[in-house]
Design an enzyme around this catalytic site. Sequence first.
Site, PDB file in Angstrom:
ATOM      1  N   ARG A 107       0.821  -1.230   0.000  1.00  0.00           N
ATOM      2  CA  ARG A 107       0.000   0.000   0.000  1.00  0.00           C
ATOM      3  C   ARG A 107       0.845   1.265   0.000  1.00  0.00           C
ATOM      4  NH1 ARG A 107      -3.048  -3.052   3.716  1.00  0.00           N
ATOM      5  NH2 ARG A 107      -4.963  -3.823   2.788  1.00  0.00           N
ATOM      6  N   LYS A 129       3.247  11.320 -11.879  1.00  0.00           N
ATOM      7  CA  LYS A 129       2.372  10.401 -12.629  1.00  0.00           C
ATOM      8  C   LYS A 129       3.119   9.092 -12.800  1.00  0.00           C
ATOM      9  CE  LYS A 129      -0.163  13.287 -15.932  1.00  0.00           C
ATOM     10  NZ  LYS A 129      -0.299  13.475 -17.391  1.00  0.00           N
ATOM     11  N   GLU A 171      10.810  17.605 -25.922  1.00  0.00           N
ATOM     12  CA  GLU A 171      10.061  18.098 -24.749  1.00  0.00           C
ATOM     13  C   GLU A 171      10.608  19.449 -24.290  1.00  0.00           C
ATOM     14  OE1 GLU A 171       7.360  16.703 -23.640  1.00  0.00           O
ATOM     15  OE2 GLU A 171       7.463  14.634 -24.341  1.00  0.00           O
ATOM     16  N   LYS A 213       8.045  22.605 -15.488  1.00  0.00           N
ATOM     17  CA  LYS A 213       7.149  21.480 -15.159  1.00  0.00           C
ATOM     18  C   LYS A 213       6.693  21.578 -13.701  1.00  0.00           C
ATOM     19  CE  LYS A 213       5.659  16.938 -15.757  1.00  0.00           C
ATOM     20  NZ  LYS A 213       5.737  15.675 -16.436  1.00  0.00           N
ATOM     21  N   GLU A 223      -4.084  17.319 -13.234  1.00  0.00           N
ATOM     22  CA  GLU A 223      -4.403  17.572 -14.634  1.00  0.00           C
ATOM     23  C   GLU A 223      -5.871  17.875 -14.866  1.00  0.00           C
ATOM     24  OE1 GLU A 223      -2.263  15.187 -17.500  1.00  0.00           O
ATOM     25  OE2 GLU A 223      -3.878  15.451 -18.927  1.00  0.00           O
ATOM     26  N   ARG A 227      -2.392  21.731 -16.274  1.00  0.00           N
ATOM     27  CA  ARG A 227      -1.424  20.689 -16.621  1.00  0.00           C
ATOM     28  C   ARG A 227      -1.638  20.141 -18.032  1.00  0.00           C
ATOM     29  NH1 ARG A 227       0.991  16.012 -12.547  1.00  0.00           N
ATOM     30  NH2 ARG A 227       2.408  15.111 -14.057  1.00  0.00           N
ATOM     31  N   ASN A 231       0.445  18.694 -22.618  1.00  0.00           N
ATOM     32  CA  ASN A 231       0.125  17.711 -23.663  1.00  0.00           C
ATOM     33  C   ASN A 231       0.244  18.299 -25.063  1.00  0.00           C
ATOM     34  OD1 ASN A 231      -0.433  15.670 -21.820  1.00  0.00           O
ATOM     35  ND2 ASN A 231      -2.530  16.388 -21.555  1.00  0.00           N
ATOM     36  N   HIS A 234       1.089  16.129 -27.910  1.00  0.00           N
ATOM     37  CA  HIS A 234       1.003  14.745 -27.443  1.00  0.00           C
ATOM     38  C   HIS A 234      -0.233  13.992 -27.912  1.00  0.00           C
ATOM     39  CE1 HIS A 234       4.382  15.955 -25.062  1.00  0.00           C
ATOM     40  NE2 HIS A 234       4.487  14.784 -24.497  1.00  0.00           N
ATOM     41  N   HIS A 238       1.031  10.834 -29.453  1.00  0.00           N
ATOM     42  CA  HIS A 238       0.756   9.474 -28.970  1.00  0.00           C
ATOM     43  C   HIS A 238       0.148   8.612 -30.083  1.00  0.00           C
ATOM     44  CE1 HIS A 238       0.682  10.559 -24.411  1.00  0.00           C
ATOM     45  NE2 HIS A 238       1.879  10.226 -24.826  1.00  0.00           N
ATOM     46  N   HIS A 248       9.298   8.461 -28.623  1.00  0.00           N
ATOM     47  CA  HIS A 248       8.301   9.376 -28.058  1.00  0.00           C
ATOM     48  C   HIS A 248       8.542  10.829 -28.497  1.00  0.00           C
ATOM     49  CE1 HIS A 248       5.443  10.849 -25.085  1.00  0.00           C
ATOM     50  NE2 HIS A 248       6.359  11.694 -24.632  1.00  0.00           N
TER      51      HIS A 248
HETATM   52  N1  LIG Z   1       5.155  10.154 -16.035  1.00  0.00           N
HETATM   53  C1  LIG Z   1       5.185  11.122 -16.908  1.00  0.00           C
HETATM   54  O1  LIG Z   1       4.759  12.256 -16.626  1.00  0.00           O
HETATM   55  C2  LIG Z   1       5.744  10.863 -18.288  1.00  0.00           C
HETATM   56  C3  LIG Z   1       5.958  11.932 -19.167  1.00  0.00           C
HETATM   57  C4  LIG Z   1       6.533  11.664 -20.402  1.00  0.00           C
HETATM   58  C5  LIG Z   1       6.876  10.362 -20.757  1.00  0.00           C
HETATM   59  N2  LIG Z   1       6.641   9.339 -19.892  1.00  0.00           N
HETATM   60  C6  LIG Z   1       7.009   7.961 -20.238  1.00  0.00           C
HETATM   61  O2  LIG Z   1       8.421   7.887 -20.366  1.00  0.00           O
HETATM   62  C7  LIG Z   1       8.749   6.788 -21.235  1.00  0.00           C
HETATM   63  C8  LIG Z   1       9.812   7.221 -22.196  1.00  0.00           C
HETATM   64  O3  LIG Z   1      10.936   7.616 -21.440  1.00  0.00           O
HETATM   65  P1  LIG Z   1      12.383   7.714 -22.062  1.00  0.00           P
HETATM   66  O4  LIG Z   1      12.318   8.459 -23.335  1.00  0.00           O
HETATM   67  O5  LIG Z   1      13.272   8.182 -20.992  1.00  0.00           O
HETATM   68  O6  LIG Z   1      12.693   6.210 -22.523  1.00  0.00           O
HETATM   69  P2  LIG Z   1      13.222   4.902 -21.776  1.00  0.00           P
HETATM   70  O7  LIG Z   1      13.090   4.999 -20.324  1.00  0.00           O
HETATM   71  O8  LIG Z   1      12.599   3.769 -22.489  1.00  0.00           O
HETATM   72  O9  LIG Z   1      14.785   4.948 -22.133  1.00  0.00           O
HETATM   73  C9  LIG Z   1      15.180   4.955 -23.492  1.00  0.00           C
HETATM   74  C10 LIG Z   1      16.329   3.968 -23.749  1.00  0.00           C
HETATM   75  O10 LIG Z   1      17.518   4.483 -23.180  1.00  0.00           O
HETATM   76  C11 LIG Z   1      18.119   3.517 -22.318  1.00  0.00           C
HETATM   77  N3  LIG Z   1      18.803   4.304 -21.302  1.00  0.00           N
HETATM   78  C12 LIG Z   1      18.240   5.058 -20.321  1.00  0.00           C
HETATM   79  N4  LIG Z   1      19.168   5.783 -19.700  1.00  0.00           N
HETATM   80  C13 LIG Z   1      20.352   5.482 -20.273  1.00  0.00           C
HETATM   81  C14 LIG Z   1      21.676   5.917 -20.060  1.00  0.00           C
HETATM   82  N5  LIG Z   1      21.985   6.871 -19.176  1.00  0.00           N
HETATM   83  N6  LIG Z   1      22.657   5.359 -20.809  1.00  0.00           N
HETATM   84  C15 LIG Z   1      22.361   4.425 -21.741  1.00  0.00           C
HETATM   85  N7  LIG Z   1      21.123   3.997 -22.013  1.00  0.00           N
HETATM   86  C16 LIG Z   1      20.134   4.522 -21.283  1.00  0.00           C
HETATM   87  C17 LIG Z   1      16.983   2.631 -21.883  1.00  0.00           C
HETATM   88  O11 LIG Z   1      17.443   1.349 -21.551  1.00  0.00           O
HETATM   89  C18 LIG Z   1      16.116   2.605 -23.134  1.00  0.00           C
HETATM   90  O12 LIG Z   1      16.628   1.642 -24.039  1.00  0.00           O
HETATM   91  C19 LIG Z   1       7.451   6.379 -21.894  1.00  0.00           C
HETATM   92  O13 LIG Z   1       7.018   5.175 -21.313  1.00  0.00           O
HETATM   93  C20 LIG Z   1       6.479   7.513 -21.562  1.00  0.00           C
HETATM   94  O14 LIG Z   1       5.154   7.066 -21.474  1.00  0.00           O
HETATM   95  C21 LIG Z   1       6.096   9.577 -18.663  1.00  0.00           C
END
Ligand SMILES: NC(=O)c1ccc[n+]([C@@H]2O[C@H](COP(=O)([O-])OP(=O)(O)OC[C@H]3O[C@@H](n4cnc5c(N)ncnc54)[C@H](O)[C@@H]3O)[C@@H](O)[C@H]2O)c1
Length: 341
Positions: A107, A129, A171, A213, A223, A227, A231, A234, A238, A248
């Site tokens: 929990r 989030k 971003e 942010k 949101e 917030r 998007n 997005h 998406h 992304h």
């Molecule tokens: N919670 C939120 O508000 C929010 C906002 C935007 C995106 N997201 C989510 O974030 C995700 C995308 O995140 P991302 O772009 O960071 O991708 P990711 O976390 O998938 O990382 C991208 C790639 O880089 C590699 N990697 C990460 N750090 C590294 C490093 N320092 N050195 C070498 N390799 C490394 C990972 O293994 C992966 O292969 C999506 O799932 C998306 O939905 C969430």
Amino acid sequence: MQEMSLNTPDGACEILVGEHLSARLKSLEQDLILLVDENVLCQHHDIFEAFRTITLPSGEVYKTIQTVENIYRELVKLEADRSTMLVGVGGGLATDVAGFVASTFLRGVPFGFISTTLLGQVDASIGGKNGVNLDGYKNMVGDFRQPSFVWCDLSLLSTLSHREYVSGIAEVIKYGAIWDEGFMVYLEKHMDQLLAQDMKVLEHVVTVSAAIKVEVVENDERESDLRRILNFGHTLGHAIERHQKVLHGEAVAMGMILAAKLSNKLGLLPSAEVQRLQKIIASAGLPVEMTLNPEELFQNIRKDKKKSGEEIHFVLLDGRGKTKIKAFALNELKSIVHDLC
Ligand SMILES: NC(=O)c1ccc[n+]([C@@H]2O[C@H](COP(=O)([O-])OP(=O)(O)OC[C@H]3O[C@@H](n4cnc5c(N)ncnc54)[C@H](O)[C@@H]3O)[C@@H](O)[C@H]2O)c1
């Protein structure tokens, strides 16, 4: 190092931006278990080997309830209890999953993040989030819960692939477009240094982006209104991401251009501003053109979780650094998407 905090009714989240921040783990007094992205663990084994770790598989296909369940089992094996602090280490995928696990295991246990991608540092790790995908639909299951800390360790970005790094710049550009004209001008002037990971420029860019942010989230954590402006790009992004093999940030870049074009069609944004956005996106090496199937795109937008009833809220640009949110009926949006593609 730059320091700020995100304050919500649930508590404060410390956000640090700087080099070699992961070394700070040693100074934490809690019982720690790290949930580390597999590639980060492989590249930075020396930093994390002293801790108990659970490896998170890399790739959006693993952002599932199944992965969450596997982690719960590992936590039970490691005898984690309510006092155990979980630290998610990786990009947005790792922090989204780690945050969800920490919010639900027993929990809720304390948690923090070390963000290792540019996209994570400027966006995904901040704001509370957490969640996973369901049947390929993004972030369908999740919650809002703030970590105790987010450390944006700039040194770790050196091992990130150039394509992933550039994806994060989308971003960053978004913040300039929707919020801060001065930041947009800074980005136009310093794009080459940003691409080269010049530490001074990188620290400034991550700090300004994170601060924007934080400001938006502090004013609207759940949101309901403000917030939503985050998007921008997005809704279409998406939908593009779902049917094209792109990252992304690449999809968001294209989504921002289409949203700017729509803003122009609606008389909100001059053509010169659409071109300016295209120019900065192109200067980062992000895509400004894609072959898109309008019907497929529309069907994917329909399934977007931000759809409320038969309407989709769309973030438009209303001049430099300003936005306007407009609700479109689905049939209206269908013709708009066909028009834009
Ligand atoms: N919670 C939120 O508000 C929010 C906002 C935007 C995106 N997201 C989510 O974030 C995700 C995308 O995140 P991302 O772009 O960071 O991708 P990711 O976390 O998938 O990382 C991208 C790639 O880089 C590699 N990697 C990460 N750090 C590294 C490093 N320092 N050195 C070498 N390799 C490394 C990972 O293994 C992966 O292969 C999506 O799932 C998306 O939905 C969430």
